[in-house]
Scaffold this motif. Structure first.
Motif, PDB file in Angstrom:
ATOM      1  N   SER A   1       0.850  -1.200   0.000  1.00 39.12           N
ATOM      2  CA  SER A   1       0.000   0.000   0.000  1.00 39.12           C
ATOM      3  C   SER A   1       0.879   1.241   0.000  1.00 39.12           C
ATOM      4  CB  SER A   1      -0.913   0.031   1.236  1.00 39.12           C
ATOM      5  OG  SER A   1      -1.781  -1.072   1.285  1.00 39.12           O
ATOM      6  N   VAL A   2       0.520   2.212  -0.822  1.00 38.49           N
ATOM      7  CA  VAL A   2       1.223   3.493  -0.877  1.00 38.49           C
ATOM      8  C   VAL A   2       0.225   4.603  -0.561  1.00 38.49           C
ATOM      9  CG1 VAL A   2       2.468   5.140  -2.325  1.00 38.49           C
ATOM     10  CG2 VAL A   2       2.894   2.674  -2.575  1.00 38.49           C
ATOM     11  N   ILE A   3       0.571   5.455   0.397  1.00 33.07           N
ATOM     12  CA  ILE A   3      -0.289   6.580   0.772  1.00 33.07           C
ATOM     13  C   ILE A   3       0.395   7.884   0.369  1.00 33.07           C
ATOM     14  CG2 ILE A   3      -1.494   7.775   2.634  1.00 33.07           C
ATOM     15  CD1 ILE A   3      -1.384   5.182   4.243  1.00 33.07           C
ATOM     16  N   LEU A   4      -0.253   8.643  -0.501  1.00 30.50           N
ATOM     17  CA  LEU A   4       0.255   9.960  -0.897  1.00 30.50           C
ATOM     18  C   LEU A   4      -0.265  11.007   0.097  1.00 30.50           C
ATOM     19  CD1 LEU A   4      -0.404   9.785  -4.752  1.00 30.50           C
ATOM     20  CD2 LEU A   4       1.774   9.408  -3.561  1.00 30.50           C
ATOM     21  N   ALA A   5       0.664  11.724   0.708  1.00 28.40           N
ATOM     22  CA  ALA A   5       0.307  12.809   1.632  1.00 28.40           C
ATOM     23  C   ALA A   5       1.285  13.956   1.409  1.00 28.40           C
ATOM     24  CB  ALA A   5       0.361  12.309   3.082  1.00 28.40           C
ATOM     25  N   THR A   6       1.392  14.357   0.150  1.00 29.83           N
ATOM     26  CA  THR A   6       2.462  15.252  -0.293  1.00 29.83           C
ATOM     27  C   THR A   6       2.111  16.727  -0.269  1.00 29.83           C
ATOM     28  OG1 THR A   6       1.695  14.904  -2.552  1.00 29.83           O
ATOM     29  CG2 THR A   6       3.496  13.504  -1.789  1.00 29.83           C
ATOM     30  N   GLY A   7       0.917  17.073   0.180  1.00 24.07           N
ATOM     31  CA  GLY A   7       0.551  18.477   0.244  1.00 24.07           C
ATOM     32  C   GLY A   7       0.083  19.009  -1.093  1.00 24.07           C
ATOM     33  N   GLY A   8       0.031  20.346  -1.176  1.00 25.09           N
ATOM     34  CA  GLY A   8      -0.542  20.989  -2.340  1.00 25.09           C
ATOM     35  C   GLY A   8       0.467  21.365  -3.401  1.00 25.09           C
ATOM     36  N   PHE A   9       0.059  22.339  -4.250  1.00 26.67           N
ATOM     37  CA  PHE A   9       0.880  22.695  -5.410  1.00 26.67           C
ATOM     38  C   PHE A   9       1.077  24.208  -5.509  1.00 26.67           C
ATOM     39  CE2 PHE A   9      -3.556  21.853  -6.558  1.00 26.67           C
ATOM     40  CZ  PHE A   9      -3.962  23.036  -7.175  1.00 26.67           C
ATOM     41  N   ALA A  10       1.133  24.881  -4.362  1.00 24.14           N
ATOM     42  CA  ALA A  10       1.213  26.341  -4.359  1.00 24.14           C
ATOM     43  C   ALA A  10       2.470  26.878  -5.022  1.00 24.14           C
ATOM     44  CB  ALA A  10       1.122  26.868  -2.923  1.00 24.14           C
ATOM     45  N   ASN A  11       3.509  26.076  -5.151  1.00 25.73           N
ATOM     46  CA  ASN A  11       4.743  26.530  -5.779  1.00 25.73           C
ATOM     47  C   ASN A  11       4.917  26.004  -7.198  1.00 25.73           C
ATOM     48  OD1 ASN A  11       6.650  28.375  -4.580  1.00 25.73           O
ATOM     49  ND2 ASN A  11       6.621  27.028  -2.809  1.00 25.73           N
ATOM     50  N   ASN A  12       3.864  25.434  -7.753  1.00 27.28           N
ATOM     51  CA  ASN A  12       3.934  24.937  -9.126  1.00 27.28           C
ATOM     52  C   ASN A  12       3.062  25.834  -9.998  1.00 27.28           C
ATOM     53  OD1 ASN A  12       3.359  23.464 -11.582  1.00 27.28           O
ATOM     54  ND2 ASN A  12       4.129  21.627 -10.577  1.00 27.28           N
ATOM     55  N   GLN A  13       3.695  26.745 -10.714  1.00 24.22           N
ATOM     56  CA  GLN A  13       2.957  27.734 -11.498  1.00 24.22           C
ATOM     57  C   GLN A  13       2.024  27.084 -12.521  1.00 24.22           C
ATOM     58  OE1 GLN A  13       5.331  30.867 -13.084  1.00 24.22           O
ATOM     59  NE2 GLN A  13       3.695  31.734 -14.313  1.00 24.22           N
ATOM     60  N   GLU A  14       2.502  26.041 -13.166  1.00 31.19           N
ATOM     61  CA  GLU A  14       1.688  25.378 -14.186  1.00 31.19           C
ATOM     62  C   GLU A  14       0.416  24.792 -13.587  1.00 31.19           C
ATOM     63  OE1 GLU A  14       2.039  21.608 -17.311  1.00 31.19           O
ATOM     64  OE2 GLU A  14       3.851  22.529 -16.500  1.00 31.19           O
ATOM     65  N   LEU A  15       0.540  24.142 -12.404  1.00 36.16           N
ATOM     66  CA  LEU A  15      -0.637  23.552 -11.779  1.00 36.16           C
ATOM     67  C   LEU A  15      -1.582  24.618 -11.239  1.00 36.16           C
ATOM     68  CD1 LEU A  15       0.815  20.449  -9.872  1.00 36.16           C
ATOM     69  CD2 LEU A  15      -0.324  20.521 -12.098  1.00 36.16           C
ATOM     70  N   VAL A  16      -1.029  25.697 -10.700  1.00 40.90           N
ATOM     71  CA  VAL A  16      -1.883  26.788 -10.218  1.00 40.90           C
ATOM     72  C   VAL A  16      -2.682  27.374 -11.371  1.00 40.90           C
ATOM     73  CG1 VAL A  16      -1.891  29.115  -9.228  1.00 40.90           C
ATOM     74  CG2 VAL A  16      -0.466  27.337  -8.206  1.00 40.90           C
ATOM     75  N   GLU A  17      -2.043  27.583 -12.499  1.00 43.56           N
ATOM     76  CA  GLU A  17      -2.742  28.117 -13.667  1.00 43.56           C
ATOM     77  C   GLU A  17      -3.821  27.153 -14.160  1.00 43.56           C
ATOM     78  OE1 GLU A  17       0.348  28.909 -16.459  1.00 43.56           O
ATOM     79  OE2 GLU A  17       0.854  30.850 -15.565  1.00 43.56           O
ATOM     80  N   GLU A  18      -3.556  25.852 -14.052  1.00 44.13           N
ATOM     81  CA  GLU A  18      -4.517  24.860 -14.535  1.00 44.13           C
ATOM     82  C   GLU A  18      -5.698  24.697 -13.589  1.00 44.13           C
ATOM     83  OE1 GLU A  18      -4.661  20.144 -15.950  1.00 44.13           O
ATOM     84  OE2 GLU A  18      -2.756  21.070 -15.333  1.00 44.13           O
ATOM     85  N   TYR A  19      -5.416  24.634 -12.294  1.00 42.60           N
ATOM     86  CA  TYR A  19      -6.473  24.298 -11.340  1.00 42.60           C
ATOM     87  C   TYR A  19      -7.003  25.489 -10.536  1.00 42.60           C
ATOM     88  CZ  TYR A  19      -5.184  19.481 -12.380  1.00 42.60           C
ATOM     89  OH  TYR A  19      -4.941  18.289 -13.025  1.00 42.60           O
ATOM     90  N   CYS A  20      -6.314  26.633 -10.585  1.00 43.92           N
ATOM     91  CA  CYS A  20      -6.789  27.850  -9.905  1.00 43.92           C
ATOM     92  C   CYS A  20      -6.700  29.021 -10.880  1.00 43.92           C
ATOM     93  CB  CYS A  20      -5.952  28.146  -8.664  1.00 43.92           C
ATOM     94  SG  CYS A  20      -5.750  26.763  -7.551  1.00 43.92           S
ATOM     95  N   PRO A  21      -7.391  28.979 -12.005  1.00 40.29           N
ATOM     96  CA  PRO A  21      -7.238  30.005 -13.033  1.00 40.29           C
ATOM     97  C   PRO A  21      -7.711  31.383 -12.617  1.00 40.29           C
ATOM     98  CG  PRO A  21      -9.081  28.546 -13.552  1.00 40.29           C
ATOM     99  CD  PRO A  21      -8.374  27.938 -12.388  1.00 40.29           C
ATOM    100  N   VAL A  22      -8.398  31.500 -11.482  1.00 40.15           N
ATOM    101  CA  VAL A  22      -8.876  32.803 -11.025  1.00 40.15           C
ATOM    102  C   VAL A  22      -7.728  33.735 -10.668  1.00 40.15           C
ATOM    103  CG1 VAL A  22      -9.070  32.160  -8.591  1.00 40.15           C
ATOM    104  CG2 VAL A  22     -10.559  33.926  -9.513  1.00 40.15           C
ATOM    105  N   LEU A  23      -6.556  33.177 -10.330  1.00 42.66           N
ATOM    106  CA  LEU A  23      -5.416  33.998  -9.941  1.00 42.66           C
ATOM    107  C   LEU A  23      -4.700  34.526 -11.186  1.00 42.66           C
ATOM    108  CD1 LEU A  23      -3.827  31.944  -7.031  1.00 42.66           C
ATOM    109  CD2 LEU A  23      -5.488  33.783  -6.903  1.00 42.66           C
TER     110      LEU A  23
END
Length: 638
Positions: free
Chosen positions: A362-384
């Protein structure tokens, strides 16, 4: 694609620990909770001093031995300071004519748990290497740089060739690739990861936890130390009447029909049990209060750690993990999931240039968010349209990417946890209802005493802006205001018309807004947005009290406008879909065997446009971490 400007690491002094109380509790990375603004490439050295009688006379006895003749250093004891995340880091260096005998960190205001590895390792490595070419500790880069800069200053006082010493380090031996085995491997050492690891170990599993940075804690260690819960004994002891049903309904309402109501209800029902579970593992709580900058909160639900910060969660949970036999590997980022016939069977990590492959059922991902990934922020939080983060460099969305690559269904509603504040000289956090707030058009947009995350949501999604202005006149004394004017993040004028010109607003619109607001202040009744006359001090005071005047007219020149930017991320919404057991769900609706997720990496079903209340994410992380850890262990031990 819009052009994006990015500013980084607004580690703020004074209010920072509370400002981060809305932050998330999972993650592979750690950051400091207070200090000076903006990330730098090094540490700024402050004025240093040489100490001791020998410094005055120009000679010194060191280690009981009188040194004569020329040497590499002028023997003695030297002190210097350099700026870290929490202020000055003061270092003492003792040298003989030919050697660095000791390096000691004497004073610092760095965050416990985050800075500890740097403070413990860097001084000894300088002595071992007899040089300054030492690698910084992941997750404590600025603290590491401060120690090295202060040591360099002190050695410079001793007559050393500092630039030459920077080229001397410790040669690293190449390590061979490694293969490990476990029942459960947890990726990420924030509160979600630690909760999952402890829960799995308590269920009888052999657990390995890998952490990207050099210390444990993730975003949790920087939070304000609040756990949102209902129906607890602590509430009852304080005479607070609350229920898990009411908490569930509160969360659901803020999801606006775009959240998993069944999951939120289950977490709410489990919240008092999670509170006790954390207590049983050493977390101490001081009492129940209301959320920072949420003066209208009723009933009180924020269970505050005794130390008033995130370390109150993390340090006891680290100890609990160690007692439970969890094997912890720091500075070991996971880079790839291992899959066989669509079943996850382990994870590939990196450590000091080598590959570490961990096989697990079993593998558990608990890696937190993506606040420092510009590409992911643009994709998933386009309001910013612009953004920055209070968090460390670790928050790159590693777990989301790995889960997505494994076929996971990603859910993201577009919201974020963003704290409104002046990012200039004052570091003024939104002042909890005290001022008049207007859009860049000069119009009021919300009750200024409403919870700041509710106002941010309205600003983003209803008004289409990511900043606003707080207006005040000279009757209100605000420390640092003139410095902010000089820095260009606040504006000062003798007339409203002049202020409007500086703020690039229509003067007639701004004047009409101020006239209407002044009338509200005179009558004591806000018929437009319902702001009360008095309420919580919030950000303006270190203690949370509910007795400050909210309705302050704008009448006495000079007038001020403080730019409040709402792009400072302390958390993101979005990640792989999961079941109540934390099992990751694929794009075709099937559970991906062997893969689990918990915490900020998997909060897309729980949050939509608005972050509901500080302490919510900590509750989500701890509860879903518990559930995922137990389920992963049970599956592995079948």
């Amino acid at each position: 694609m819009k052009r994006r400007n990015r500013w980084f690491c607004l580690a703020l002094s004074g209010v920072m620990a509370v400002v981060l109380s809305g932050c998330n509790g999972s993650g592979q990375g750690t950051v400091a909770a207070s200090g000076t603004a903006v990330e730098t490439t090094g540490a700024e050295t402050t004025v240093a001093e040489t100490t001791g009688a020998a410094a005055e006379s120009g000679t010194e006895e060191t280690m009981g031995e009188e040194v004569k003749g020329d040497g590499v250093y002028k023997p003695g004891t030297y002190k210097a300071s350099a700026k870290g995340m929490g202020g000055d880091v003061t270092v003492e260096v003792v040298v003989t004519a030919d050697a660095i005998k000791s390096v000691t960190v004497l004073e610092h205001n760095e965050t416990a748990g985050i800075s500890d590895p740097a403070i413990e390792k860097i001084p000894g490595l300088i002595v071992e290497a007899q040089g300054l070419g030492i690698d910084t500790v992941s997750g404590a880069t600025i603290t590491s740089d401060a120690i090295l800069a202060a040591a360099a200053d002190a050695l410079g006082q001793a007559g050393a060739d500092v630039e030459g010493l920077k080229g001397i380090g410790i040669a690293k031996e190449a390590k061979e690739d490694e293969k490990l085995e476990a029942d459960v491997v947890v990726v990420g050492g924030g509160l979600a990861g630690l909760s999952a690891a402890v829960s799995a170990a308590d269920s009888g599993a052999k657990v390995i936890l890998v952490e990207k940075m050099g210390s444990l804690g993730g975003a949790s260690i920087t939070c304000g130390g609040e756990l949102l819960a209902a129906g607890t004994q602590l509430q009852e002891d304080q005479g607070i009447n609350d229920s898990v049903e009411a908490l569930a309904q509160y969360w659901i309402e803020r999801g606006e029909g775009h959240v998993d109501e069944e999951m939120l209800t289950a977490i709410a029902k489990a919240s008092p049990e999670t509170f006790v579970w954390l207590q049983d593992r050493g977390v101490e709580f001081g009492g129940v209060t209301f959320s920072y900058n949420n003066p209208g909160q009723d009933p009180l639900r924020n269970h505050k750690t005794a130390d008033m910060g995130g370390t109150g969660f993390i340090l006891p949970m680290v100890e609990a993990a160690e007692k439970a036999g969890v094997e912890i590997h720091l500075e070991t980022p996971a880079v790839e999931l291992i899959q066989e016939d669509k079943t996850v069977t382990g994870v590939v990590c990196e450590n000091e240039g080598r590959k570490v492959e961990i096989s697990a059922k079993s593998v558990i991902l608990a890696t937190g968010g993506f606040a420092n990934n510009q590409e992911l922020v643009e994709e998933y939080c386009p309001v910013l349209d612009t953004f920055g983060t209070f968090l460390g460099e670790a928050h790159q969305g590693d777990g989301l990417i790995m889960a997505r690559d494994a076929g996971a269904n990603i859910i993201a509603g577009g919201g974020v946890i963003a704290n409104p504040m002046d990012i200039g000289a004052t570091k003024l956090s939104d002042p909890a209802g005290v001022f008049l707030n207007v859009t860049p058009e000069g119009k009021r947009f919300a009750n200024e005493a409403e919870y700041w995350f509710s106002r941010s949501k309205k600003l983003y999604f209803d008004e289409g802006y990511t900043y606003y202005y707080s207006l005040l006149d000279s009757e209100y004394q605000l420390e640092g205001l003139e410095e902010a004017v000089t820095a260009g993040t606040a504006f000062k004028a003798d007339t409203i018309e002049e202020l409007a010109e500086q703020l690039e607003m229509d003067a007639s619109v701004l004047q009409a807004t101020i006239d209407a607001y002044n009338e509200i202040c005179e009558t004591g009744e806000d018929t437009e947005f319902g702001k009360p006359v008095r309420g919580d001090k919030g950000a303006m005071e270190s203690t949370l009290e509910r007795d400050v005047l909210f309705l302050n007219p704008i009448k006495t020149a000079p007038f001020y406008g403080v730019k409040i930017t709402t792009n400072g991320l302390t958390g993101t919404f979005g990640g792989p879909q999961v079941t109540m057991k934390g099992e990751v769900v694929s794009v075709d609706g099937q559970v991906i065997p062997g893969l689990y997720a918990a915490g900020e990496v998997a909060n897309g079903q729980l949050l939509y446009h608005e972050y509901p209340c500080s302490g919510s994410s900590i509750q989500f992380c701890a509860t879903m971490g518990r559930f995922a850890g137990q389920a992963a262990a049970e599956a592995a031990l079948k």
